[in-house]
Enzyme design. Structure first.
Site, PDB file in Angstrom:
ATOM      1  N   SER A  57       0.808  -1.224   0.000  1.00 32.55           N
ATOM      2  CA  SER A  57       0.000   0.000   0.000  1.00 32.55           C
ATOM      3  C   SER A  57       0.836   1.267   0.000  1.00 32.55           C
ATOM      4  CB  SER A  57      -0.880  -0.025   1.258  1.00 32.55           C
ATOM      5  OG  SER A  57      -1.260   1.279   1.637  1.00 32.55           O
ATOM      6  N   GLY A  58       0.465   2.213  -0.850  1.00 31.20           N
ATOM      7  CA  GLY A  58       1.158   3.503  -0.884  1.00 31.20           C
ATOM      8  C   GLY A  58       0.968   4.284   0.403  1.00 31.20           C
ATOM      9  N   LEU A  59      -0.257   4.281   0.923  1.00 32.98           N
ATOM     10  CA  LEU A  59      -0.510   4.973   2.186  1.00 32.98           C
ATOM     11  C   LEU A  59       0.317   4.348   3.309  1.00 32.98           C
ATOM     12  CD1 LEU A  59      -1.995   6.886   4.141  1.00 32.98           C
ATOM     13  CD2 LEU A  59      -3.883   5.248   4.185  1.00 32.98           C
ATOM     14  N   ASP A  89       1.388  10.505   2.057  1.00 33.85           N
ATOM     15  CA  ASP A  89       0.979   9.787   0.852  1.00 33.85           C
ATOM     16  C   ASP A  89       0.747  10.782  -0.286  1.00 33.85           C
ATOM     17  OD1 ASP A  89       0.139   7.775  -0.839  1.00 33.85           O
ATOM     18  OD2 ASP A  89      -1.910   7.745  -0.049  1.00 33.85           O
ATOM     19  N   ASP A 114       1.141  -0.784  -4.998  1.00 35.62           N
ATOM     20  CA  ASP A 114       0.345   0.421  -5.219  1.00 35.62           C
ATOM     21  C   ASP A 114       1.256   1.421  -5.928  1.00 35.62           C
ATOM     22  OD1 ASP A 114      -1.172   2.705  -5.068  1.00 35.62           O
ATOM     23  OD2 ASP A 114      -1.445   2.644  -2.899  1.00 35.62           O
ATOM     24  N   ASP A 158       0.598   4.222  -7.457  1.00 27.45           N
ATOM     25  CA  ASP A 158       0.094   5.595  -7.586  1.00 27.45           C
ATOM     26  C   ASP A 158      -0.234   5.904  -9.060  1.00 27.45           C
ATOM     27  OD1 ASP A 158       0.403   5.798  -4.875  1.00 27.45           O
ATOM     28  OD2 ASP A 158       2.154   7.075  -4.923  1.00 27.45           O
ATOM     29  N   GLU A 200      -3.278   4.469 -10.951  1.00 25.97           N
ATOM     30  CA  GLU A 200      -4.549   5.184 -10.855  1.00 25.97           C
ATOM     31  C   GLU A 200      -4.588   6.374 -11.802  1.00 25.97           C
ATOM     32  OE1 GLU A 200      -3.943   5.801  -6.659  1.00 25.97           O
ATOM     33  OE2 GLU A 200      -3.714   7.960  -6.930  1.00 25.97           O
ATOM     34  N   LYS A 241       0.410  12.706  -6.527  1.00 26.67           N
ATOM     35  CA  LYS A 241      -0.923  12.312  -6.122  1.00 26.67           C
ATOM     36  C   LYS A 241      -1.304  12.894  -4.756  1.00 26.67           C
ATOM     37  CE  LYS A 241      -2.131   8.730  -3.924  1.00 26.67           C
ATOM     38  NZ  LYS A 241      -2.616   7.375  -3.638  1.00 26.67           N
ATOM     39  N   ASN A 281      -3.816  11.592  -1.486  1.00 26.85           N
ATOM     40  CA  ASN A 281      -4.553  10.419  -1.008  1.00 26.85           C
ATOM     41  C   ASN A 281      -6.031  10.551  -1.343  1.00 26.85           C
ATOM     42  OD1 ASN A 281      -6.218   8.996   1.289  1.00 26.85           O
ATOM     43  ND2 ASN A 281      -4.249   7.943   1.157  1.00 26.85           N
ATOM     44  N   SER A 282      -6.635   9.434  -1.718  1.00 29.48           N
ATOM     45  CA  SER A 282      -8.017   9.457  -2.205  1.00 29.48           C
ATOM     46  C   SER A 282      -9.033   9.886  -1.164  1.00 29.48           C
ATOM     47  CB  SER A 282      -8.390   8.064  -2.723  1.00 29.48           C
ATOM     48  OG  SER A 282      -7.565   7.722  -3.815  1.00 29.48           O
ATOM     49  N   ARG A 293      -6.715   1.570 -11.801  1.00 27.04           N
ATOM     50  CA  ARG A 293      -7.564   2.036 -10.709  1.00 27.04           C
ATOM     51  C   ARG A 293      -8.358   3.263 -11.162  1.00 27.04           C
ATOM     52  NH1 ARG A 293      -5.178   3.129  -4.664  1.00 27.04           N
ATOM     53  NH2 ARG A 293      -6.310   5.017  -4.139  1.00 27.04           N
ATOM     54  N   HIS A 346     -12.644   2.313  -7.081  1.00 30.08           N
ATOM     55  CA  HIS A 346     -12.448   2.815  -5.725  1.00 30.08           C
ATOM     56  C   HIS A 346     -13.637   3.683  -5.319  1.00 30.08           C
ATOM     57  CE1 HIS A 346     -10.286   3.249  -2.124  1.00 30.08           C
ATOM     58  NE2 HIS A 346      -9.409   4.169  -2.441  1.00 30.08           N
TER      59      HIS A 346
END
Lengths: 280, 280, 280, 280
Positions: free
Chosen positions: A23-25, A35, A62, A64, A91, A97, A99-100, A135, A166
């Site tokens: 995971s990127g986070l 992130d 991940d 990104d 994504e 990026k 964070n979503s 993504r 997502h």
């Protein structure tokens, strides 16, 4: 299941999961940065390499946005294949990026530009089994269901092996709608971080291929380190902590120290097995 | 208090500790390798750099043997000073090291050779406040109390700012004896991993300057990641996990995401504060 | 004068230059990748660190676009200050960059966005002497002289310590015009790669503060490695090569091997000076 | 033929050599450090990775002593296989190494310990074609011809795929004697740095399998950078330099910039070929 370093990756494998979500986070959190592409792509690659080295199950990174344009992305893919990473998820946002889960209307990539990036990734993989997951952030960015479906179809046409759709809604409604309308066009991947109440069986019925538990190891580790530090800081002793945490000996077992002692006996002249001498 | 990456370092600071122990066992465990110099010294340096970047309290690096001879050690010291690391601890064993809790009679460095290494370190520091702690492994290796005292004195004469006297006994007996015989010659540092039952007050009475809780964050994190993975693997849902672990929003707070949003408003044209848009 | 690794940096200092240009084109070429942000920003940082370690004169890093937005740029600046790099040059293009000598009308950054980036850099430097040079690519991109001047003024207002005005014309005409119209507003830096025929005295008369010889070490090294390889490949012996190239002993001298031998005598018990034993 | 970074590796391939020697002396010199394990083993690995990425012919890494004991060496071997490096050469000295041309009587590894290291390397390679070359330093250290032969035989028995017999004599006498007495037991590799006057044909007649031209690219590059810097420093212009060195356009060709422009046309919407717009 999420992992963020070699240790957590090994734990994920030890507990029987079929694959690891790098995971990127979680990776950025473990490193101590945000992130937001604060760690360079090679620093992320280094972390993923330690994960692969520590395990034998597939690792999906991940990725990104691919850390730039198509050229940055395809360079990443060659490095991932070299490090035996099994898959990447990229994504349709812009570098760097965000964070979503932050911001109401994040900027999305132009679908044609992102499709070119996917195509470049697929053309560059040196391991034929390597998978590129696209993504779709349309729902995150407040775009319509139709745009999400259109983007997914475009990315699949460009060569994406699977679609990660997502959502940051507290329930699985829009995810299930998407899955229903998408059908069997390509495998679907989801990340139920906000809609965690929905039973996995519902996702299976909806034809979803993969569920990612995306950040629960790093969050669990954070919570216990906070309480452990608080306790030790306050009480200034370890008595109550010692029995509740993994022993040093179990750490040695998890990391394979016995193999090293056996190897010393094999490769070092005059060396004998010393496992019995372990304190823990 | 031990930390092994940027996140745990930040937690140590947040919970009020005065300093961070960048533990060799913990760093290697987090990376997924063994505490036997399997990670290169620059990989260890990279981890320590992330710790310093994430915090504002002093970080002392577990520098093993200095990763080679005096020349490797002094090159390390220059890099540590450059990265604003406050201190290093080097031990009188031979490269590559074996963890102190493994093996009955580990090989020790020649005291003169190790003293030259300490001298080289002190001559090379570019930050005048940087401290070099000499770790005496004589008791670990089964040598006599007198040898431990002699080595400590020799290392102090060579320039060591403090002495870390290590023990793997289940009680603090030999540590307290050493402290009593050592007196106030130079500050003493201890690591009560095996003799955790002794109250810290006893160490204070014995004149010990610093106690290192050496590996309890990584061990706590390991234990909870094991149980979290087991639970999710078995139950295939997050409902029971969600409320027990640090939330994504708390992660954002711990890592300073609000600063980034504020900075966007300051440095990006047309950008406004988006913190209110955070899902978590 | 350009350098691209520790060795070339040391040569630049040895030959009396006042500063080192850590060129993006040269560094990427030396690494074997293209000047299109194929190397990550931390890989570039690693190269610059080796340069600083090998020298004692100021190093200015070619920071491309800052490797992303304002946040990537300010993270870079903190790392450059930490590594004792004296200055950075960032250019008003978009990440990932394309080399200035390729393409007719490269995309430029929005001046306000780029100004925010400069401001973020200046706000983030931890060394008060650190300098941020803003590189104006307007003339490279075929924009007007007025736009170049406007951009330079905007960047200077945002905090840039100097302006690098770049040109790819075969003569110095537009550079001299720019310098004349710019006046003494802020120091000017130029890169006469294409307009190499103009005497430096003319630049001095025009009030230009710094001339960068931007890529001539890497190009010289490339030319002689090509001919050296060709000769050895063809003739299969070294006789004619040996006397024309730097000897191994001169390499030892340039890299300070004598210091290491002296340090061994100082820090290693029983070691004596061995310089006399050098073959070269 | 020696190379020390991606660029020199590409030049070696372009000029038709069959393989690349990733020289420890050259790599450390290019980095600006000494050939005494001042660069960490992962920093050396990073350099070798850039070489492999830039070329398609085999790369053999100068692996010094394996950077520690058998365990460090086998970890190195796994990483080399992962990076598609074709072979490693390890020498029977002790970590940290001293360059073979310095010091009269360097310490040698215990033959049994070194054999265990070779065995560990061979047991750890994940590419069945990977080769481990054992470098015998007995003659360098002033030991007897018989000891050199005995060590070579022991290392070959332990699994070494070839023997590198090293000499620092100004003529090839002891090398040819060794080759004659060794016979066809295993392939022989030599490094005629000091005995460069001997024609390669003599080595072929003596049954030697591989000749390494070990440091002539870095030495040639050093010599021309010294004179180029001196000239520019003195004359303050580039006129006399420009025509003598590789042009920027030739650099672009050597590094494959045309491929990137072609890829932009393929993967970026609205992008067309821009090669014609190159200044150089």
């Amino acid at each position: 299941m999420e992992a963020h370093n070699g240790l957590s990756a090994r734990i994920v494998e030890a507990e029987g999961f079929e694959g690891i979500w790098a995971s990127g986070l979680s990776i950025s959190t473990a490193l101590g940065v945000r992130d937001a592409n604060e760690a360079s792509w090679t620093q992320v690659l280094d972390v993923a390499e330690f994960m692969v080295d520590a395990t034998s199950i597939p690792v999906m990174l991940d990725g990104d946005t691919g850390f730039g344009n198509f050229n940055n992305a395809r360079r990443l893919i060659r490095k991932l294949c070299q490090r035996q990473i099994a898959a990447v998820c990229i994504e349709d946002k812009v570098f760097p990026k965000t964070n979503s889960f932050i911001g109401a209307a994040q900027e999305l990539a132009d679908p044609q530009e992102f499709s070119g990036k996917i195509k470049a990734c697929k053309d560059s993989q040196t391991d034929s089994n390597f998978a590129v997951v696209a993504r779709v952030e349309a729902l995150i960015a407040g775009r319509s269901m139709q745009e999400a479906l259109d983007r997914a179809a475009t990315y699949h046409d460009a060569g994406a092996d699977a679609i990660l759709i997502h959502s940051k809604k507290p329930d699985a409604g829009e995810i299930l709608t998407f899955a229903n309308m998408w059908g069997n066009t390509a495998p679907l991947v989801i990340v139920p971080t906000t809609y965690y109440n929905t039973p996995t069986e519902e996702f299976e019925k909806a034809g979803i291929s993969m569920v990612i538990w995306a950040n629960h190891n790093i969050r669990a580790a954070t919570s216990i380190m906070l309480t452990t530090c608080r306790h030790i800081r306050q009480h200034r002793h370890l008595r109550d902590i010692e029995k509740k945490i993994t022993s040093v000996g179990e750490i040695f077992d998890l990391l394979g120290y016995a193999e090293l002692e056996a190897a010393k006996a094999r490769y070092l002249p005059g060396e004998e097995m010393t496992k019995d001498d372990r304190v823990f």
